[in-house]
Enzyme design. Structure first.
Site, PDB file in Angstrom:
ATOM      1  CD  GLU A  71      -2.556   1.638   0.192  1.00 39.70           C
ATOM      2  OE1 GLU A  71      -2.475   2.814  -0.217  1.00 39.70           O
ATOM      3  OE2 GLU A  71      -3.262   0.768  -0.360  1.00 39.70           O
ATOM      4  CG  ASP A  98       5.620   3.358  -6.944  1.00 38.84           C
ATOM      5  OD1 ASP A  98       4.756   2.635  -7.466  1.00 38.84           O
ATOM      6  OD2 ASP A  98       6.047   4.410  -7.464  1.00 38.84           O
ATOM      7  CG  ASP A 120      -6.627   5.686  -9.316  1.00 42.50           C
ATOM      8  OD1 ASP A 120      -7.348   5.907 -10.314  1.00 42.50           O
ATOM      9  OD2 ASP A 120      -6.173   6.594  -8.592  1.00 42.50           O
ATOM     10  CB  THR A 196     -12.092  -4.790  -0.876  1.00 44.56           C
ATOM     11  OG1 THR A 196     -13.021  -4.095  -1.719  1.00 44.56           O
ATOM     12  CG2 THR A 196     -11.310  -5.823  -1.692  1.00 44.56           C
ATOM     13  CE1 TYR A 198     -12.936   3.073  -1.302  1.00 43.39           C
ATOM     14  CE2 TYR A 198     -10.982   1.728  -1.653  1.00 43.39           C
ATOM     15  CZ  TYR A 198     -11.558   2.928  -1.296  1.00 43.39           C
ATOM     16  OH  TYR A 198     -10.771   3.982  -0.918  1.00 43.39           O
ATOM     17  CD  GLU A 199     -15.876  -7.773  -3.453  1.00 47.34           C
ATOM     18  OE1 GLU A 199     -16.441  -8.777  -3.904  1.00 47.34           O
ATOM     19  OE2 GLU A 199     -14.689  -7.784  -3.061  1.00 47.34           O
TER      20      GLU A 199
END
Length: 217
Positions: A71, A98, A120, A196, A198-199
């Site tokens: 992350e 990254d 993203d 997740t 968001y899911e």
């Protein structure tokens, strides 16, 4: 989505180098054997772990495996770290790093599964190279995955999903599973699905969740 900065998260990350690698130098080899009790276990990595609901849940469900959550945002990484420490998830290591350097952080042919969850979408054409299913990222996944390893990808973004199908196909990857509405599929993929943050939110609104599994030949 960028989270509001939380000073405690940065402090926690700095205080626990045994559990999280904070902006590691890509030129320096990471000794994963020292970071896991048994590095010979199957290894799964999630790129873009967010607040960590997916990777922490999966690691607790599968003590027979090792997991790495990558992350970039320090606040999000700190949230995952807090959960790992509080719940004593010993088979999980974290990286605040990254993902563009992922092939430099892990040995070749060492990973069984790469998870990309709700990445993203970078919708503007000029940002195509930042998408985690762009060909340069696929190069990196191919390096770290074992010959029998595979990629699992989920998103609610139709544009990113369509782009990813084309990108993986053009790269020569083979699809093992494709769903345009994962949560309404009746199969073992849905049965073992781990949501997740968001899911859960998107699915609760009735949005379809797109999913694919693919491997390199």
């Amino acid at each position: 989505m960028r989270l509001r900065n939380k000073p405690w998260a940065q402090k926690l990350v700095v205080e626990h180098p045994e559990a999280i690698l904070n902006e590691p130098d890509p030129e320096k080899k990471i000794n994963w054997e020292e970071r896991f009790d048994d590095f010979s276990k199957p290894l799964a990595i999630e790129i873009g772990s967010g607040k960590g609901q997916f990777i922490t849940t999966l690691a607790k469900k599968h003590p027979e495996m090792n997991f790495i959550g990558v992350e970039l945002q320090t606040t999000a990484a700190g949230m995952i770290l807090r959960t790992k420490l509080e719940e004593k998830i010993d088979n999980l290591q974290l990286m605040c790093a990254d993902a563009a350097n992922i092939a430099m952080y892990l040995p070749e042919n060492s990973v069984d599964v790469v998870y990309l969850n709700f990445s993203d979408p970078w919708p503007k054409t000029r940002h195509e190279k930042r998408r985690l299913t762009y060909k340069s990222f696929l190069d990196k996944y191919r390096q770290i995955l074992k010959p029998e390893g595979h990629l699992e990808f989920k998103t609610d973004n139709q544009g990113l999903f369509e782009y990813s199908l084309v990108s993986l196909n053009n790269y020569g990857m083979k699809f093992d599973y494709v769903s345009l509405d994962l949560h309404h599929a009746e199969n073992e993929i849905l049965e073992r699905n781990v949501e997740t943050e968001y899911e859960h939110k998107f699915a609760a609104k009735g949005n379809p969740i797109y999913c694919l599994h693919a491997h390199f030949e």
